[in-house]
Design a protein around this motif. Structure first.
Motif, PDB file in Angstrom:
ATOM      1  N   ALA A  42       0.838  -1.198   0.000  1.00  0.00           N
ATOM      2  CA  ALA A  42       0.000   0.000   0.000  1.00  0.00           C
ATOM      3  C   ALA A  42       0.875   1.251   0.000  1.00  0.00           C
ATOM      4  CB  ALA A  42      -0.922  -0.011   1.213  1.00  0.00           C
ATOM      5  N   ALA A  43       0.576   2.164  -0.908  1.00  0.00           N
ATOM      6  CA  ALA A  43       1.330   3.410  -0.978  1.00  0.00           C
ATOM      7  C   ALA A  43       0.918   4.368   0.128  1.00  0.00           C
ATOM      8  CB  ALA A  43       1.139   4.061  -2.338  1.00  0.00           C
ATOM      9  N   GLY A  44      -0.240   4.167   0.688  1.00  0.00           N
ATOM     10  CA  GLY A  44      -0.739   4.989   1.792  1.00  0.00           C
ATOM     11  C   GLY A  44      -1.795   4.216   2.548  1.00  0.00           C
ATOM     12  N   ASP A  45      -2.469   4.863   3.481  1.00  0.00           N
ATOM     13  CA  ASP A  45      -3.531   4.200   4.239  1.00  0.00           C
ATOM     14  C   ASP A  45      -4.732   3.949   3.325  1.00  0.00           C
ATOM     15  OD1 ASP A  45      -1.973   4.312   6.495  1.00  0.00           O
ATOM     16  OD2 ASP A  45      -2.841   6.209   7.203  1.00  0.00           O
ATOM     17  N   VAL A  46      -5.215   2.703   3.320  1.00  0.00           N
ATOM     18  CA  VAL A  46      -6.360   2.314   2.500  1.00  0.00           C
ATOM     19  C   VAL A  46      -7.482   1.890   3.435  1.00  0.00           C
ATOM     20  CG1 VAL A  46      -7.189   0.819   0.650  1.00  0.00           C
ATOM     21  CG2 VAL A  46      -4.789   1.540   0.690  1.00  0.00           C
ATOM     22  N   SER A  47      -8.652   2.488   3.264  1.00  0.00           N
ATOM     23  CA  SER A  47      -9.789   2.203   4.140  1.00  0.00           C
ATOM     24  C   SER A  47     -10.491   0.922   3.716  1.00  0.00           C
ATOM     25  CB  SER A  47     -10.786   3.362   4.124  1.00  0.00           C
ATOM     26  OG  SER A  47     -10.171   4.557   4.564  1.00  0.00           O
ATOM     27  N   LEU A  48     -11.155   0.312   4.677  1.00  0.00           N
ATOM     28  CA  LEU A  48     -11.924  -0.909   4.428  1.00  0.00           C
ATOM     29  C   LEU A  48     -12.993  -0.637   3.372  1.00  0.00           C
ATOM     30  CD1 LEU A  48     -13.309  -3.294   7.094  1.00  0.00           C
ATOM     31  CD2 LEU A  48     -14.905  -2.170   5.576  1.00  0.00           C
ATOM     32  N   GLY A  49     -13.116  -1.554   2.400  1.00  0.00           N
ATOM     33  CA  GLY A  49     -14.120  -1.418   1.354  1.00  0.00           C
ATOM     34  C   GLY A  49     -13.724  -0.509   0.212  1.00  0.00           C
ATOM     35  N   GLU A  50     -12.489  -0.001   0.189  1.00  0.00           N
ATOM     36  CA  GLU A  50     -12.051   0.922  -0.856  1.00  0.00           C
ATOM     37  C   GLU A  50     -11.426   0.158  -2.023  1.00  0.00           C
ATOM     38  OE1 GLU A  50      -9.229   4.930  -1.287  1.00  0.00           O
ATOM     39  OE2 GLU A  50      -9.459   3.896   0.645  1.00  0.00           O
ATOM     40  N   PRO A  51     -11.801   0.490  -3.270  1.00  0.00           N
ATOM     41  CA  PRO A  51     -11.178  -0.171  -4.425  1.00  0.00           C
ATOM     42  C   PRO A  51      -9.740   0.310  -4.615  1.00  0.00           C
ATOM     43  CG  PRO A  51     -13.304   0.829  -4.990  1.00  0.00           C
ATOM     44  CD  PRO A  51     -12.920   1.362  -3.655  1.00  0.00           C
ATOM     45  N   LEU A  52      -8.883  -0.584  -5.069  1.00  0.00           N
ATOM     46  CA  LEU A  52      -7.479  -0.246  -5.292  1.00  0.00           C
ATOM     47  C   LEU A  52      -7.276   0.298  -6.701  1.00  0.00           C
ATOM     48  CD1 LEU A  52      -5.755  -3.360  -3.660  1.00  0.00           C
ATOM     49  CD2 LEU A  52      -6.034  -1.080  -2.668  1.00  0.00           C
ATOM     50  N   ASN A  53      -6.282   1.187  -6.833  1.00  0.00           N
ATOM     51  CA  ASN A  53      -5.886   1.704  -8.132  1.00  0.00           C
ATOM     52  C   ASN A  53      -4.383   1.944  -8.119  1.00  0.00           C
ATOM     53  OD1 ASN A  53      -5.495   4.348  -6.910  1.00  0.00           O
ATOM     54  ND2 ASN A  53      -7.738   4.557  -6.990  1.00  0.00           N
ATOM     55  N   ALA A  54      -3.852   2.431  -9.230  1.00  0.00           N
ATOM     56  CA  ALA A  54      -2.405   2.596  -9.361  1.00  0.00           C
ATOM     57  C   ALA A  54      -1.847   3.584  -8.345  1.00  0.00           C
ATOM     58  CB  ALA A  54      -2.062   3.049 -10.783  1.00  0.00           C
ATOM     59  N   SER A  55      -2.630   4.578  -7.931  1.00  0.00           N
ATOM     60  CA  SER A  55      -2.125   5.576  -6.990  1.00  0.00           C
ATOM     61  C   SER A  55      -2.040   5.043  -5.560  1.00  0.00           C
ATOM     62  CB  SER A  55      -3.011   6.818  -7.022  1.00  0.00           C
ATOM     63  OG  SER A  55      -4.330   6.501  -6.611  1.00  0.00           O
ATOM     64  N   LEU A  56      -2.717   3.930  -5.283  1.00  0.00           N
ATOM     65  CA  LEU A  56      -2.724   3.379  -3.927  1.00  0.00           C
ATOM     66  C   LEU A  56      -1.731   2.234  -3.752  1.00  0.00           C
ATOM     67  CD1 LEU A  56      -6.585   3.274  -3.251  1.00  0.00           C
ATOM     68  CD2 LEU A  56      -4.943   4.985  -2.469  1.00  0.00           C
ATOM     69  N   ASP A  74       2.756  -8.259  -9.399  1.00  0.00           N
ATOM     70  CA  ASP A  74       2.357  -7.350 -10.474  1.00  0.00           C
ATOM     71  C   ASP A  74       1.231  -6.445  -9.976  1.00  0.00           C
ATOM     72  OD1 ASP A  74       1.881  -6.024 -12.790  1.00  0.00           O
ATOM     73  OD2 ASP A  74       1.154  -7.763 -13.924  1.00  0.00           O
ATOM     74  N   PRO A  75       1.493  -5.145  -9.779  1.00  0.00           N
ATOM     75  CA  PRO A  75       0.440  -4.245  -9.286  1.00  0.00           C
ATOM     76  C   PRO A  75      -0.753  -4.142 -10.229  1.00  0.00           C
ATOM     77  CG  PRO A  75       2.620  -3.244  -9.089  1.00  0.00           C
ATOM     78  CD  PRO A  75       2.784  -4.463  -9.936  1.00  0.00           C
ATOM     79  N   LYS A  76      -0.580  -4.435 -11.520  1.00  0.00           N
ATOM     80  CA  LYS A  76      -1.688  -4.300 -12.463  1.00  0.00           C
ATOM     81  C   LYS A  76      -2.806  -5.290 -12.169  1.00  0.00           C
ATOM     82  CE  LYS A  76       1.242  -2.596 -16.233  1.00  0.00           C
ATOM     83  NZ  LYS A  76       1.720  -2.829 -17.613  1.00  0.00           N
ATOM     84  N   THR A  77      -2.482  -6.425 -11.559  1.00  0.00           N
ATOM     85  CA  THR A  77      -3.515  -7.420 -11.245  1.00  0.00           C
ATOM     86  C   THR A  77      -4.412  -6.977 -10.093  1.00  0.00           C
ATOM     87  OG1 THR A  77      -1.999  -8.585  -9.757  1.00  0.00           O
ATOM     88  CG2 THR A  77      -2.043  -9.287 -12.062  1.00  0.00           C
ATOM     89  N   LEU A  78      -4.030  -5.907  -9.396  1.00  0.00           N
ATOM     90  CA  LEU A  78      -4.818  -5.418  -8.260  1.00  0.00           C
ATOM     91  C   LEU A  78      -5.763  -4.295  -8.646  1.00  0.00           C
ATOM     92  CD1 LEU A  78      -2.002  -5.348  -5.558  1.00  0.00           C
ATOM     93  CD2 LEU A  78      -3.880  -6.973  -5.721  1.00  0.00           C
ATOM     94  N   GLU A  79      -5.758  -3.894  -9.911  1.00  0.00           N
ATOM     95  CA  GLU A  79      -6.606  -2.787 -10.336  1.00  0.00           C
ATOM     96  C   GLU A  79      -8.083  -3.127 -10.124  1.00  0.00           C
ATOM     97  OE1 GLU A  79      -7.185   1.039 -11.678  1.00  0.00           O
ATOM     98  OE2 GLU A  79      -5.252   0.020 -11.400  1.00  0.00           O
ATOM     99  N   GLY A  80      -8.773  -2.319  -9.325  1.00  0.00           N
ATOM    100  CA  GLY A  80     -10.200  -2.507  -9.078  1.00  0.00           C
ATOM    101  C   GLY A  80     -10.536  -3.467  -7.953  1.00  0.00           C
ATOM    102  N   ARG A  81      -9.562  -4.168  -7.388  1.00  0.00           N
ATOM    103  CA  ARG A  81      -9.844  -5.073  -6.269  1.00  0.00           C
ATOM    104  C   ARG A  81     -10.216  -4.267  -5.029  1.00  0.00           C
ATOM    105  NH1 ARG A  81      -7.878 -10.313  -6.745  1.00  0.00           N
ATOM    106  NH2 ARG A  81      -9.123 -10.665  -4.858  1.00  0.00           N
ATOM    107  N   VAL A  82     -11.099  -4.825  -4.206  1.00  0.00           N
ATOM    108  CA  VAL A  82     -11.603  -4.143  -3.017  1.00  0.00           C
ATOM    109  C   VAL A  82     -11.013  -4.787  -1.775  1.00  0.00           C
ATOM    110  CG1 VAL A  82     -13.672  -3.494  -1.719  1.00  0.00           C
ATOM    111  CG2 VAL A  82     -13.736  -3.562  -4.212  1.00  0.00           C
ATOM    112  N   VAL A  83     -10.519  -3.970  -0.842  1.00  0.00           N
ATOM    113  CA  VAL A  83      -9.914  -4.498   0.384  1.00  0.00           C
ATOM    114  C   VAL A  83     -11.008  -4.767   1.411  1.00  0.00           C
ATOM    115  CG1 VAL A  83      -7.694  -3.371  -0.001  1.00  0.00           C
ATOM    116  CG2 VAL A  83      -9.477  -2.154   1.237  1.00  0.00           C
ATOM    117  N   ARG A  84     -10.870  -5.898   2.118  1.00  0.00           N
ATOM    118  CA  ARG A  84     -11.832  -6.275   3.155  1.00  0.00           C
ATOM    119  C   ARG A  84     -11.416  -5.776   4.526  1.00  0.00           C
ATOM    120  NH1 ARG A  84     -13.318 -12.498   2.694  1.00  0.00           N
ATOM    121  NH2 ARG A  84     -14.729 -11.779   4.334  1.00  0.00           N
ATOM    122  N   THR A  85     -10.151  -5.410   4.681  1.00  0.00           N
ATOM    123  CA  THR A  85      -9.653  -4.846   5.931  1.00  0.00           C
ATOM    124  C   THR A  85      -8.805  -3.625   5.606  1.00  0.00           C
ATOM    125  OG1 THR A  85      -7.659  -6.220   5.894  1.00  0.00           O
ATOM    126  CG2 THR A  85      -9.587  -7.109   7.059  1.00  0.00           C
TER     127      THR A  85
END
Length: 278
Positions: A42-56, A74-85
Protein backbone atom coordinates in the motif's frame (compact mmCIF):
# COMPACT_ATOMS: atom_id res chain seq x y z
CA UNK A 1 67.25 -5.20 -13.86
CA UNK A 2 66.02 -5.99 -10.39
CA UNK A 3 63.97 -2.76 -10.29
CA UNK A 4 62.21 -3.55 -13.57
CA UNK A 5 61.33 -7.05 -12.38
CA UNK A 6 59.88 -5.64 -9.16
CA UNK A 7 57.80 -3.16 -11.12
CA UNK A 8 56.41 -5.93 -13.32
CA UNK A 9 55.46 -8.02 -10.30
CA UNK A 10 53.79 -4.99 -8.70
CA UNK A 11 51.80 -4.30 -11.85
CA UNK A 12 50.66 -7.92 -12.09
CA UNK A 13 49.57 -7.89 -8.43
CA UNK A 14 47.59 -4.68 -8.95
CA UNK A 15 45.82 -6.11 -12.01
CA UNK A 16 44.98 -9.33 -10.14
CA UNK A 17 43.60 -7.34 -7.20
CA UNK A 18 41.49 -5.16 -9.51
CA UNK A 19 40.09 -8.22 -11.26
CA UNK A 20 39.21 -9.79 -7.91
CA UNK A 21 37.35 -6.63 -6.85
CA UNK A 22 35.38 -6.56 -10.12
CA UNK A 23 34.39 -10.22 -9.89
CA UNK A 24 33.44 -9.89 -6.20
CA UNK A 25 31.26 -6.84 -6.81
CA UNK A 26 29.47 -8.58 -9.68
CA UNK A 27 28.90 -11.65 -7.50
CA UNK A 28 27.48 -9.54 -4.67
CA UNK A 29 25.16 -7.66 -7.01
CA UNK A 30 23.89 -10.89 -8.55
CA UNK A 31 23.40 -12.54 -5.17
CA UNK A 32 21.55 -9.56 -3.71
CA UNK A 33 19.25 -9.33 -6.74
CA UNK A 34 18.34 -13.00 -6.38
CA UNK A 35 17.62 -12.63 -2.64
CA UNK A 36 14.75 -10.11 -3.02
CA UNK A 37 11.37 -10.25 -4.75
CA UNK A 38 9.34 -7.21 -5.82
CA UNK A 39 5.86 -7.25 -4.22
CA UNK A 40 2.94 -4.81 -4.14
CA UNK A 41 2.37 -2.80 -0.96
CA UNK A 42 0.00 0.00 0.00
CA UNK A 43 1.33 3.41 -0.98
CA UNK A 44 -0.74 4.99 1.79
CA UNK A 45 -3.53 4.20 4.24
CA UNK A 46 -6.36 2.31 2.50
CA UNK A 47 -9.79 2.20 4.14
CA UNK A 48 -11.92 -0.91 4.43
CA UNK A 49 -14.12 -1.42 1.35
CA UNK A 50 -12.05 0.92 -0.86
CA UNK A 51 -11.18 -0.17 -4.43
CA UNK A 52 -7.48 -0.25 -5.29
CA UNK A 53 -5.89 1.70 -8.13
CA UNK A 54 -2.40 2.60 -9.36
CA UNK A 55 -2.12 5.58 -6.99
CA UNK A 56 -2.72 3.38 -3.93
CA UNK A 57 -0.16 0.66 -4.80
CA UNK A 58 3.61 0.70 -5.17
CA UNK A 59 6.26 -2.01 -5.58
CA UNK A 60 9.08 -2.66 -3.10
CA UNK A 61 11.83 -5.28 -2.90
CA UNK A 62 11.05 -7.84 -0.22
CA UNK A 63 13.37 -10.58 1.08
CA UNK A 64 12.53 -13.68 -0.93
CA UNK A 65 12.56 -15.95 2.09
CA UNK A 66 9.93 -13.89 3.94
CA UNK A 67 7.46 -12.98 1.18
CA UNK A 68 3.93 -13.26 2.69
CA UNK A 69 1.73 -16.01 1.21
CA UNK A 70 -0.70 -14.56 -1.32
CA UNK A 71 1.41 -11.49 -2.09
CA UNK A 72 1.24 -9.90 -5.56
CA UNK A 73 4.27 -9.18 -7.71
CA UNK A 74 2.36 -7.35 -10.47
CA UNK A 75 0.44 -4.25 -9.29
CA UNK A 76 -1.69 -4.30 -12.46
CA UNK A 77 -3.52 -7.42 -11.25
CA UNK A 78 -4.82 -5.42 -8.26
CA UNK A 79 -6.61 -2.79 -10.34
CA UNK A 80 -10.20 -2.51 -9.08
CA UNK A 81 -9.84 -5.07 -6.27
CA UNK A 82 -11.60 -4.14 -3.02
CA UNK A 83 -9.91 -4.50 0.38
CA UNK A 84 -11.83 -6.27 3.16
CA UNK A 85 -9.65 -4.85 5.93
CA UNK A 86 -7.87 -1.55 6.34
CA UNK A 87 -4.27 -1.39 5.07
CA UNK A 88 -1.49 0.74 6.50
CA UNK A 89 1.23 2.50 4.56
CA UNK A 90 3.84 -0.03 3.34
CA UNK A 91 1.69 -3.06 4.27
CA UNK A 92 1.82 -5.92 1.73
CA UNK A 93 -1.37 -6.53 -0.22
CA UNK A 94 -2.31 -10.21 0.05
CA UNK A 95 -5.24 -12.21 -1.31
CA UNK A 96 -6.82 -12.91 2.10
CA UNK A 97 -7.32 -9.16 2.63
CA UNK A 98 -9.19 -8.68 -0.64
CA UNK A 99 -12.79 -9.27 -1.62
CA UNK A 100 -13.51 -11.72 -4.47
CA UNK A 101 -12.84 -10.55 -8.01
CA UNK A 102 -15.74 -8.50 -9.38
CA UNK A 103 -16.85 -7.18 -5.99
CA UNK A 104 -17.80 -3.52 -5.97
CA UNK A 105 -16.61 -1.15 -3.28
CA UNK A 106 -18.57 -0.25 -0.19
CA UNK A 107 -19.98 -2.05 2.82
CA UNK A 108 -21.28 -5.01 0.78
CA UNK A 109 -17.67 -5.97 0.01
CA UNK A 110 -16.90 -6.79 3.65
CA UNK A 111 -19.98 -8.94 4.35
CA UNK A 112 -18.98 -12.57 4.83
CA UNK A 113 -20.20 -15.21 2.40
CA UNK A 114 -23.72 -16.36 3.29
CA UNK A 115 -24.25 -13.52 5.78
CA UNK A 116 -26.37 -10.37 5.67
CA UNK A 117 -26.16 -6.84 7.04
CA UNK A 118 -29.01 -5.34 9.05
CA UNK A 119 -29.20 -1.93 10.70
CA UNK A 120 -30.85 -1.29 14.06
CA UNK A 121 -31.65 2.02 15.70
CA UNK A 122 -29.70 2.76 18.88
CA UNK A 123 -29.06 5.59 21.30
CA UNK A 124 -26.23 6.44 23.67
CA UNK A 125 -27.43 3.75 26.10
CA UNK A 126 -28.37 1.00 23.67
CA UNK A 127 -25.18 1.62 21.71
CA UNK A 128 -23.00 0.95 24.80
CA UNK A 129 -22.12 4.63 25.12
CA UNK A 130 -20.55 4.63 21.66
CA UNK A 131 -18.06 1.84 22.40
CA UNK A 132 -19.73 -0.58 19.95
CA UNK A 133 -17.35 0.18 17.06
CA UNK A 134 -16.80 -1.52 13.69
CA UNK A 135 -14.99 -4.81 14.24
CA UNK A 136 -16.34 -5.32 17.77
CA UNK A 137 -18.69 -8.13 18.80
CA UNK A 138 -21.93 -7.65 20.72
CA UNK A 139 -24.82 -9.64 22.13
CA UNK A 140 -28.39 -8.48 21.48
CA UNK A 141 -30.95 -8.36 24.33
CA UNK A 142 -34.68 -7.85 23.79
CA UNK A 143 -37.11 -6.67 26.46
CA UNK A 144 -40.66 -7.78 25.74
CA UNK A 145 -43.77 -9.36 27.25
CA UNK A 146 -43.78 -13.00 28.23
CA UNK A 147 -46.03 -15.04 25.95
CA UNK A 148 -49.55 -15.24 27.36
CA UNK A 149 -48.94 -12.46 29.90
CA UNK A 150 -51.02 -9.27 29.75
CA UNK A 151 -49.65 -7.63 32.90
CA UNK A 152 -46.88 -5.09 32.11
CA UNK A 153 -45.01 -6.27 35.20
CA UNK A 154 -44.49 -9.66 33.58
CA UNK A 155 -41.94 -8.37 31.04
CA UNK A 156 -38.81 -10.39 30.32
CA UNK A 157 -35.28 -9.53 29.12
CA UNK A 158 -33.57 -12.24 27.11
CA UNK A 159 -30.38 -12.55 25.05
CA UNK A 160 -31.56 -13.55 21.59
CA UNK A 161 -28.31 -13.24 19.58
CA UNK A 162 -24.69 -13.77 20.65
CA UNK A 163 -21.31 -12.77 19.16
CA UNK A 164 -22.64 -10.52 16.42
CA UNK A 165 -20.05 -8.55 14.41
CA UNK A 166 -20.51 -4.78 14.16
CA UNK A 167 -19.91 -3.83 10.52
CA UNK A 168 -20.52 -0.10 10.77
CA UNK A 169 -21.72 2.64 13.09
CA UNK A 170 -23.77 5.22 11.19
CA UNK A 171 -21.79 5.52 7.91
CA UNK A 172 -18.41 4.74 9.50
CA UNK A 173 -16.78 1.38 8.69
CA UNK A 174 -13.18 2.11 9.75
CA UNK A 175 -12.04 -0.53 12.25
CA UNK A 176 -8.84 1.23 13.24
CA UNK A 177 -10.51 4.05 15.13
CA UNK A 178 -10.96 3.28 18.85
CA UNK A 179 -12.56 6.55 19.92
CA UNK A 180 -16.18 6.03 21.07
CA UNK A 181 -18.89 7.42 18.78
CA UNK A 182 -22.46 8.08 19.86
CA UNK A 183 -24.60 7.37 16.81
CA UNK A 184 -28.23 6.59 16.06
CA UNK A 185 -27.75 3.42 14.01
CA UNK A 186 -25.54 0.34 14.09
CA UNK A 187 -25.15 -2.16 11.25
CA UNK A 188 -24.64 -5.79 12.26
CA UNK A 189 -23.51 -8.85 10.30
CA UNK A 190 -25.91 -11.76 10.80
CA UNK A 191 -27.03 -14.95 9.15
CA UNK A 192 -30.44 -15.02 7.43
CA UNK A 193 -31.99 -16.80 10.44
CA UNK A 194 -30.51 -14.25 12.82
CA UNK A 195 -31.79 -11.42 10.62
CA UNK A 196 -35.34 -12.75 11.00
CA UNK A 197 -34.99 -13.03 14.78
CA UNK A 198 -33.53 -9.53 15.06
CA UNK A 199 -36.27 -8.00 12.92
CA UNK A 200 -38.95 -9.68 15.03
CA UNK A 201 -37.22 -8.70 18.28
CA UNK A 202 -37.15 -5.00 17.45
CA UNK A 203 -40.85 -5.10 16.50
CA UNK A 204 -42.06 -6.79 19.71
CA UNK A 205 -39.82 -5.02 22.23
CA UNK A 206 -36.83 -2.78 22.84
CA UNK A 207 -33.27 -3.77 21.99
CA UNK A 208 -30.00 -3.35 23.91
CA UNK A 209 -26.46 -4.16 22.82
CA UNK A 210 -24.01 -5.87 25.17
CA UNK A 211 -20.33 -5.42 24.30
CA UNK A 212 -18.25 -8.59 24.62
CA UNK A 213 -14.59 -9.57 24.41
CA UNK A 214 -13.46 -10.12 20.82
CA UNK A 215 -11.73 -13.42 21.62
CA UNK A 216 -14.54 -14.77 23.81
CA UNK A 217 -16.40 -17.41 21.79
CA UNK A 218 -18.29 -19.09 24.63
CA UNK A 219 -22.07 -19.38 24.35
CA UNK A 220 -23.86 -19.28 27.70
CA UNK A 221 -27.54 -20.30 27.65
CA UNK A 222 -29.74 -18.13 29.86
CA UNK A 223 -33.36 -18.37 30.88
CA UNK A 224 -34.05 -14.64 30.73
CA UNK A 225 -34.73 -12.22 33.57
CA UNK A 226 -38.23 -11.38 34.82
CA UNK A 227 -39.47 -9.31 37.74
CA UNK A 228 -39.76 -12.42 39.89
CA UNK A 229 -36.18 -13.59 39.18
CA UNK A 230 -34.87 -10.04 39.60
CA UNK A 231 -36.35 -9.63 43.08
CA UNK A 232 -35.96 -13.25 44.10
CA UNK A 233 -39.71 -13.67 44.58
CA UNK A 234 -40.81 -17.29 44.46
CA UNK A 235 -43.21 -17.94 41.67
CA UNK A 236 -46.61 -19.14 42.90
CA UNK A 237 -47.40 -22.64 41.80
CA UNK A 238 -50.48 -22.88 39.59
CA UNK A 239 -53.65 -23.97 41.40
CA UNK A 240 -54.09 -27.69 41.02
CA UNK A 241 -57.42 -29.21 40.06
CA UNK A 242 -59.44 -30.74 42.95
CA UNK A 243 -58.76 -34.40 43.42
CA UNK A 244 -61.45 -36.60 41.98
CA UNK A 245 -63.52 -38.51 44.54
CA UNK A 246 -63.22 -42.30 44.39
CA UNK A 247 -66.01 -43.91 42.53
CA UNK A 248 -68.60 -45.57 44.82
CA UNK A 249 -69.73 -49.02 43.79
CA UNK A 250 -73.30 -49.11 42.58
CA UNK A 251 -75.74 -51.05 44.73
CA UNK A 252 -77.79 -53.71 43.04
CA UNK A 253 -81.33 -54.22 44.32
CA UNK A 254 -82.95 -57.60 43.85
CA UNK A 255 -86.75 -57.77 43.81
CA UNK A 256 -88.53 -61.04 44.78
CA UNK A 257 -90.52 -62.42 41.93
CA UNK A 258 -93.90 -64.06 42.67
CA UNK A 259 -94.00 -67.81 42.22
CA UNK A 260 -95.45 -68.92 38.97
CA UNK A 261 -98.86 -70.55 39.18
CA UNK A 262 -98.75 -74.34 38.61
CA UNK A 263 -101.37 -77.14 38.47
CA UNK A 264 -101.16 -79.60 41.40
CA UNK A 265 -102.89 -82.97 42.01
CA UNK A 266 -102.96 -85.29 45.02
CA UNK A 267 -101.48 -88.76 44.68
CA UNK A 268 -102.30 -91.70 47.05
CA UNK A 269 -99.89 -94.54 47.25
CA UNK A 270 -101.11 -97.08 49.78
CA UNK A 271 -101.41 -95.26 53.04
CA UNK A 272 -99.11 -92.40 51.94
CA UNK A 273 -100.25 -89.32 50.13
CA UNK A 274 -98.36 -86.54 48.24
CA UNK A 275 -98.98 -83.55 45.98
CA UNK A 276 -97.44 -83.27 42.49
CA UNK A 277 -97.38 -79.93 40.73
CA UNK A 278 -96.92 -79.35 36.96
Amino acid sequence: MKNSRALVMLAVAMLAGLAAVVFASRWLIQTSSNAVTPIAVAAGDVSLGEPLNASLIRTVNWPTGSVPPGAFTDPKTLEGRVVRTSLGRGEPVIESKLAPVGTKGGLSAVIGEGNRAITVRVNDVVGVAGFALPGNYVDVIVNTQEPGKSDAQQSISKIVLEKILVLAVAQQVNRDDTAPKVVNAVTLEVTPDQAEKLDLARSVGTLSLVLRNQVDKATLPTGGATKFTLLGTPVAAPASAPAALPARPARVHYAARPAAKRDCVGVLSGVLGSVECF
